[in-house]
Motif scaffolding. Structure first.
Motif, mmCIF file in Angstrom:
data_model
loop_
_atom_site.group_PDB
_atom_site.id
_atom_site.type_symbol
_atom_site.label_atom_id
_atom_site.label_comp_id
_atom_site.label_asym_id
_atom_site.label_seq_id
_atom_site.Cartn_x
_atom_site.Cartn_y
_atom_site.Cartn_z
ATOM 1 N N GLN A 87 34.666 63.324 14.284
ATOM 2 C CA GLN A 87 33.326 62.766 14.466
ATOM 3 C C GLN A 87 33.127 61.598 13.500
ATOM 4 O O GLN A 87 33.187 61.770 12.286
ATOM 5 C CB GLN A 87 32.257 63.841 14.239
ATOM 6 C CG GLN A 87 32.352 65.019 15.191
ATOM 7 C CD GLN A 87 32.172 64.603 16.639
ATOM 8 O OE1 GLN A 87 31.199 63.919 16.984
ATOM 9 N NE2 GLN A 87 33.085 65.026 17.496
ATOM 10 N N ARG A 88 32.890 60.437 14.053
ATOM 11 C CA ARG A 88 32.752 59.246 13.212
ATOM 12 C C ARG A 88 31.377 59.171 12.542
ATOM 13 O O ARG A 88 30.370 59.479 13.165
ATOM 14 C CB ARG A 88 32.989 57.984 14.033
ATOM 15 C CG ARG A 88 34.449 57.812 14.455
ATOM 16 C CD ARG A 88 34.640 56.522 15.196
ATOM 17 N NE ARG A 88 36.024 56.334 15.605
ATOM 18 C CZ ARG A 88 36.853 55.424 15.109
ATOM 19 N NH1 ARG A 88 36.424 54.601 14.162
ATOM 20 N NH2 ARG A 88 38.084 55.302 15.549
ATOM 21 N N GLU A 89 31.403 58.723 11.296
ATOM 22 C CA GLU A 89 30.188 58.456 10.540
ATOM 23 C C GLU A 89 30.095 56.967 10.252
ATOM 24 O O GLU A 89 31.087 56.244 10.333
ATOM 25 C CB GLU A 89 30.190 59.227 9.216
ATOM 26 C CG GLU A 89 30.184 60.728 9.360
ATOM 27 C CD GLU A 89 30.051 61.427 8.017
ATOM 28 O OE1 GLU A 89 30.263 60.751 6.968
ATOM 29 O OE2 GLU A 89 29.743 62.626 8.007
ATOM 30 N N LYS A 105 30.201 54.264 7.677
ATOM 31 C CA LYS A 105 30.709 54.118 6.298
ATOM 32 C C LYS A 105 29.813 53.185 5.493
ATOM 33 O O LYS A 105 29.283 53.541 4.448
ATOM 34 C CB LYS A 105 32.137 53.575 6.327
ATOM 35 C CG LYS A 105 33.183 54.543 6.764
ATOM 36 C CD LYS A 105 34.587 54.094 6.348
ATOM 37 C CE LYS A 105 34.931 52.718 6.884
ATOM 38 N NZ LYS A 105 36.333 52.324 6.555
ATOM 39 N N GLY A 144 26.304 57.492 14.432
ATOM 40 C CA GLY A 144 27.267 58.308 13.728
ATOM 41 C C GLY A 144 26.778 59.711 13.428
ATOM 42 O O GLY A 144 25.602 60.055 13.606
ATOM 43 N N GLU A 145 27.711 60.510 12.917
ATOM 44 C CA GLU A 145 27.416 61.891 12.562
ATOM 45 C C GLU A 145 26.340 61.965 11.482
ATOM 46 O O GLU A 145 25.550 62.921 11.435
ATOM 47 C CB GLU A 145 28.714 62.556 12.070
ATOM 48 C CG GLU A 145 28.605 64.022 11.727
ATOM 49 C CD GLU A 145 28.590 64.926 12.944
ATOM 50 O OE1 GLU A 145 28.584 66.156 12.750
ATOM 51 O OE2 GLU A 145 28.587 64.421 14.079
ATOM 52 N N ASN A 146 26.260 60.938 10.627
ATOM 53 C CA ASN A 146 25.261 60.919 9.561
ATOM 54 C C ASN A 146 23.963 60.224 9.979
ATOM 55 O O ASN A 146 23.070 60.024 9.152
ATOM 56 C CB ASN A 146 25.815 60.288 8.288
ATOM 57 C CG ASN A 146 26.537 58.968 8.528
ATOM 58 O OD1 ASN A 146 26.814 58.589 9.662
ATOM 59 N ND2 ASN A 146 26.848 58.267 7.452
ATOM 60 N N GLU A 147 23.843 59.833 11.253
ATOM 61 C CA GLU A 147 22.592 59.351 11.864
ATOM 62 C C GLU A 147 21.933 58.237 11.033
ATOM 63 O O GLU A 147 20.761 58.311 10.679
ATOM 64 C CB GLU A 147 21.623 60.515 12.080
ATOM 65 C CG GLU A 147 22.175 61.577 13.015
ATOM 66 C CD GLU A 147 21.189 62.712 13.262
ATOM 67 O OE1 GLU A 147 20.240 62.874 12.453
ATOM 68 O OE2 GLU A 147 21.358 63.428 14.254
ATOM 69 N N LEU A 191 32.639 52.060 10.765
ATOM 70 C CA LEU A 191 32.698 53.482 11.089
ATOM 71 C C LEU A 191 33.912 54.136 10.457
ATOM 72 O O LEU A 191 34.972 53.509 10.323
ATOM 73 C CB LEU A 191 32.741 53.678 12.609
ATOM 74 C CG LEU A 191 31.613 53.018 13.407
ATOM 75 C CD1 LEU A 191 31.857 53.190 14.897
ATOM 76 C CD2 LEU A 191 30.256 53.584 13.006
ATOM 77 N N SER A 192 33.777 55.395 10.088
ATOM 78 C CA SER A 192 34.902 56.145 9.549
ATOM 79 C C SER A 192 35.970 56.312 10.629
ATOM 80 O O SER A 192 35.677 56.320 11.823
ATOM 81 C CB SER A 192 34.437 57.515 9.059
ATOM 82 O OG SER A 192 33.873 58.268 10.126
#
Length: 287
Positions: A8-10, A12, A207-210, A221-222
Motif C-alpha cells: 500500500q503506497r503512502e 512520502k 495514499g495509505e496515510n491520506e 509515493l512510497s
C-alpha cells in the motif's frame, strides 16, 4: 494458504508548485519536479509547468533523454526537422525520445496561450544514442475505465485492465483521474516503480496515510524497488471536478549530468553534444 496483501503506497513528500512570471512571449513557469532532486525522482529528471505564447520555444536541440508533454490548455504546435508537424489540443500528450539527436520547436498556436506540463524522463546509458522518435497521443485515443464517481484515462502502461497507447523507450505509466466529490479509487501500479502525482484541479486525500492535497499539489509515493509484484495507490476526491495525473517508472540508478537541453552521464558527453550541434550533426533547423 493466506494470500499476501499488496504493498500500500503512502505519500512520502508533498509540496506546492511556486510560479514565476517570465519575459514575453513566455508568461509563467513553475517546477513541479525541481531538477536538482533528480536522484529522488529517478527515472524522472524534472517536470516544468509552462504558460507561453508563440516564439518561446523555437528550434532547439536535445540529446540523451525523453519528454512527455501533457497539454493542459491552449494549443501546442510541434515541429521537428524530420518533417513532423502537428497541433495538440487540451488533454493530448506528446512523447519524444530525443535519443541521439532531436531538433524541434514547441509553439503556441496563433494567439493562444499554451499551458503545458513537460516531464523529462531519463534514458539509460546504453540507449542515449537511440533513434529519435516522436509520438502524439490524442486524448480520445487513450482508453477510459469508468469507476463509481469518476474515470481513469490510461495514456501509458498496462493499468486497470487496459493498455495505454504511448510507447516509450523506458516503460512508464501515465494515468489521468477525473473524479467527483466523494469518489474514491484504488489503482494497481508495479511495486518497483517510483511514482508521483500532480493535482491539476480540485482536492484529494492520497495514499495509505491520506495526505490532503489541493490544486498545484505534488506528492512522491512510497515504493519497493526490490519488489516484483503490484502495489496500490488510493485517491479520494474532496471536491467536484477533481483531476489528477499519476506517473510511475522504474529507477535507472545511473548518475547523470543535465546541462541546458542535454542529459548525459558525464560532462565530457555534454561538451560533445554541444560540439556535435555546432557542427551540424543534429541536422537542419525545425521550421
Amino acid at each position: 494458504m493466506m494470500k499476501m496483501s499488496k504493498f500500500q503506497r503512502e505519500v512520502k513528500k508533498h509540496w506546492y508548485v511556486d510560479y514565476n512570471e517570465m519575459g514575453f512571449p513566455a508568461i509563467q513557469k513553475g517546477w513541479v519536479l525541481p531538477a536538482d532532486r533528480w536522484k529522488e525522482f529517478d527515472p524522472f529528471i524534472l517536470m516544468a509547468e509552462d504558460w507561453f505564447k508563440k516564439g518561446t520555444f523555437p528550434d532547439h536541440p536535445h540529446r540523451g533523454f525523453q519528454t512527455v508533454t501533457y497539454v493542459v490548455d491552449g494549443r501546442l504546435e510541434h515541429i521537428d526537422n524530420a518533417g513532423g508537424r502537428d497541433i495538440l489540443e487540451p488533454g493530448d500528450v506528446q512523447y519524444m525520445n530525443a535519443g541521439w539527436a532531436a531538433r524541434h520547436a514547441e509553439e503556441g498556436v496563433e494567439d493562444d496561450v499554451a499551458h503545458t506540463l513537460q516531464l523529462w524522463l531519463n534514458l539509460p546509458k546504453d540507449k542515449k544514442k537511440s533513434e529519435t522518435i516522436y509520438q502524439n497521443v490524442y486524448g480520445e485515443q487513450a482508453p477510459v475505465m469508468p469507476f463509481k464517481g469518476g474515470s481513469l484515462k490510461v495514456f501509458s502502461g498496462d493499468l486497470a485492465g487496459v493498455q495505454g497507447p504511448l510507447d516509450s523507450i523506458v516503460p512508464i505509466t501515465l494515468s489521468e483521474w477525473t473524479m467527483a466529490e466523494g469518489s474514491e479509487y484504488t489503482l494497481d501500479l508495479p511495486e518497483n516503480h517510483n511514482a508521483f502525482l500532480y493535482v491539476l484541479a480540485g482536492e484529494i486525500e492520497a495514499g495509505e496515510n491520506e495526505v490532503n492535497l489541493k490544486k498545484h499539489g505534488v506528492a512522491t509515493l512510497s515504493f519497493n524497488e526490490e519488489g516484483e509484484g503490484a502495489s496500490q495507490i488510493t485517491i479520494k476526491s474532496n471536491q467536484r471536478q477533481t483531476k489528477v495525473l499519476v506517473y510511475s517508472g522504474r529507477p535507472i540508478n545511473e548518475d547523470i549530468v543535465q546541462h541546458g537541453p542535454f542529459v548525459m552521464n558525464t560532462m565530457e558527453e555534454i561538451k560533445q553534444a554541444y560540439e556535435d550541434y555546432r557542427n551540424g550533426k543534429f541536422g537542419p533547423p525545425a521550421e
